[in-house]
Design an enzyme around this catalytic site. Sequence first.
Site, PDB file in Angstrom:
ATOM      1  N   HIS A 150      31.335  34.590  45.117  1.00 51.65           N
ATOM      2  CA  HIS A 150      31.762  35.286  45.619  1.00 51.65           C
ATOM      3  C   HIS A 150      31.464  35.944  47.604  1.00 51.65           C
ATOM      4  O   HIS A 150      29.792  35.968  46.860  1.00 51.65           O
ATOM      5  CB  HIS A 150      32.532  36.821  45.075  1.00 51.65           C
ATOM      6  CG  HIS A 150      33.685  36.581  44.248  1.00 51.65           C
ATOM      7  ND1 HIS A 150      34.032  34.759  44.178  1.00 51.65           N
ATOM      8  CD2 HIS A 150      33.770  36.501  43.469  1.00 51.65           C
ATOM      9  CE1 HIS A 150      35.272  34.806  43.832  1.00 51.65           C
ATOM     10  NE2 HIS A 150      34.749  36.195  42.578  1.00 51.65           N
TER      11      HIS A 150
ATOM     12  N   LYS B 158      42.157  47.540  43.960  1.00 52.14           N
ATOM     13  CA  LYS B 158      42.132  47.720  45.470  1.00 52.14           C
ATOM     14  C   LYS B 158      43.543  48.093  45.998  1.00 52.14           C
ATOM     15  O   LYS B 158      44.330  48.978  45.630  1.00 52.14           O
ATOM     16  CB  LYS B 158      41.931  46.468  46.237  1.00 52.14           C
ATOM     17  CG  LYS B 158      42.438  46.185  47.225  1.00 52.14           C
ATOM     18  CD  LYS B 158      41.813  45.280  48.154  1.00 52.14           C
ATOM     19  CE  LYS B 158      42.452  44.662  49.125  1.00 52.14           C
ATOM     20  NZ  LYS B 158      43.968  44.150  49.210  1.00 52.14           N
TER      21      LYS B 158
END
Length: 957
Positions: free
Chosen positions: A172, A607
């Site tokens: 990532h 999120k």
Amino acid sequence: MPRWDDLDLETEGTGISKPLSRQVNLVGSMLGQIAEEQGGTALFEHVEGLRALCKEAEQEGDPEKREAAARRIAALDQDTLERLLHVYTTFFHLVNQAEQQEIIRINRERARASGPSEWPLGPGTDNGSSDAEPRPQSIDAAVAYLKGEGYSFKEVVGFFEQLDIQPTLTAHPTEARRRTVLRKEQHIADLLSTLRRPDATPDERAETLDRLYSQVAFLLGTDEVRAERPTVREEVEQGHYFLHGSIWDTIPTIHRDVQQALRRHYDATAELPAFLKYRSWIGSDRDGNPNVTADVTRWTFARQRRTTLEHYLDEIDELRDDLSISTRQLTVSDALRESLDADAEEIDLPDDVERQYQREPYRLKLCYVEERLRTLIDEVDDTDVEKMAGGYAAADLLDDLDLIAESLHDHGFEEAARSGELHRLRSLVKTFGFHLAALDVRQHSGVHEDTVAALLDAGGVVDDYGALSEDEKLEVLSEELQNPRPLVSRYADLPPDAAELMEVFGVIRAMHAVDPNVVGSYVVSMTHSVSDLLEPMLLAKEAGLGAVEDGSYQCPLDVVPLFETIEDLDAADDRMETLFTHPVYAKHLEGRDGFQEIMLGYSDSNKDGGYWMANWALHKAIHALGVVCEEYDVDLRLFHGRGGTVGRGGGHTSEAIQALPPVVHNGRIRMTEQGEIISFRYALPDIARRHVEQLVDATLTATANAQDRSPDENPLLADKVSMESDVVDLMDHLAEEGMSAYREFIDDPDGWQWYTAATPIEHISRLPIASRPVSRASEGEEVEFENLRAIPWVFAWTQTRYIVPGWYGTGKAFATLMEENPDARDMLEDLYENWSFFRTVLDSAQREMSRTRLAIAERYDALADADTSFHPRIVDDYERAEDAILEITDQEVLFDSNPVLKKSIELRNPYTDVLNLLQIELLERYRTSTDDAEREALREDIFLSINGVAAAMQSTG
């Protein structure tokens, strides 16, 4: 150059230790002189002047001083701004290394104070044990705790045998630093470590200081930003840098620590399995990264196998130096002699080797082993995995090493058989095999559905699979998974994406044939239904992986659901129950000995639902999954997709493990290690060891404690807290209020426009730090909140110093609870005092709030120049959260409970403020410029500023 030893480098009143103060001032002084030498007196004066203004603004509470700094920056030319960015960024790289050295120093001091240094003579002898307390969160401390709780040696060994800890390196994109910068930082760290040595001579110190000065100069002159995005293969090399470096060396050390702890507290040792193994997504995680092709995964496997075998050759060379035992002095076991005879029948060693070692059987045995490993290396093929199948396996190597150990043990070398180079090599082989780190393959559930639809269409089964209901899909999938015939004879006629995915499954099949340990899990991201798990199983069957026997399909892969959104977390246990009772999947599970791995996503849940809802939804989901797995006798391993920042599930790993619901404390655990977290935890061997021992300590003690949980305790809460009947309702309310505040902000039609204008997200999306795109949007499609990945979402908030994902919604949630319920404050105080989960989440939030810098964030809001400003809304929630947290925790100031980290934040702020002011100036110039060449140059400097703030904050996304 000044003589650095002659300078008074102590800093009075900083609140940090003298060793750290001295090292920070040493590297800072060197950097200042180098900056003046390279950039002139004017540059040095700007560096010092801007820092002084921002420091005075904070200490004197005078915002005009910060305005003066901004005006001074605005008057500078771009070349000077770039030089300032390099100096300040380099300063934080140096400070970060000094702080890591301080961590190492403190840990070593605690280790020295924790017990005797005498050599442990082994079972049945005086091992020099004392009453000294073991170092906290160490393996020694864990074993001491278990003995204090009354566990027998056999029971403790049983706990270790139960452990299955698997940190997982991901690709990532959160590491902003180039590998060149990381290596220079490590070199600087080594030099700082040398300066700490009390036995260094004056000449050694002088030479080290000269080398340090040169390295600081080289670091300042090195490009911070990559010229272009790294390729996936370069990311693989980056991962191997850590796997074959500090991680490789840490594993034997951890195994040695276990043996020493067992000796110290139980006066006994035991042969233990590899309770700690590593996984990797680098080169195999396909979700949203079109650059991870089947060819790349094939190459990654070959690369890992070759380098691992080469490392074993080096290790065997070291071991051979030790095992010089001659048959003229001592005898060896009959089993070893028989093994040598068998080796001679199969392998022709050079005549000179046979003559050299004719009286040294252990060395001769290792020569045969080396020849087998060299043959395997010669067979490694980057393009054809199947050529590597068969031959000498890792288990065979371990058998040979065990044979040597048994012979040594039985013929006068009992201690040598279980320690030293032989113990090290056996630990390495148990842990890394020939594959280094098992590769997980991950792909989005929607891609599987599209590929299954293409196969079913090509096979004439269903012409529009995607249009079917879930029940209809399950009917089709169940029938095909019990039918041994393939759907299509070849994949050439499939759409390109479907053909590529089928090639990936072909690579998995080939790798599995070479070594079943090389393939880890097949992770299905965005798992929403049972069909999402059966679809990749059908693709595996179609690729020839596994087989249909007696009407049931047995798949050798661990097919792992990944639950990420709040909705999916809430429904996770029901979906797994449906899966466990599905006849086809139940047979698959039976073939896997009832083992099921389940992954939870921390980033997307935050999120999606905000800080409190994400943490509470995850905690409830983990408990519910543990319960349903117990009910169906499923052997669960939870896989925690934790990011580096608090907003993505980051924070203190050992505390997070301890705070999990007891029902899942079974010794099995996986967690992701991402981006800059990898380099922070594994760049230096001492830090790597500390991190790993904390993982083992937390998992071991939590597993033992879970065995003894009282039936009267609330299994969801883990700890004994009062008012248990009301706690779940209170937490539900808290999470819902927090999510409400968060979604009001996120769902506001003007919110996205303000976010993109107030943060450097546009430039973060172009920052060349990883091969994976920042968005799930298709090429040419506009990036929106829904398709923006969680990492850049958090990254941009960190740059602006708002750090919204790590705390926002806390103010409304706590204020509402206290206003509506007169008893809420007392309940929250009780939870903070007695419930590890609540305390961990709240402390993480207040840490992020301590790092928040609203005075700087306000300048980004002004930069946005948007019709609707969200700054007042954020400030309001911050202030309400601050008031509530201070009441609940009984503090005068946020984070008073952690004075060391609080002081570090305070000391960093003036320097970080300068970086932010530089970035804001560059953003403003970029937005007002109409010259393409100028904008391109400004963008490069904005990239540099992003790296600088990331170094200062020690986090990205």
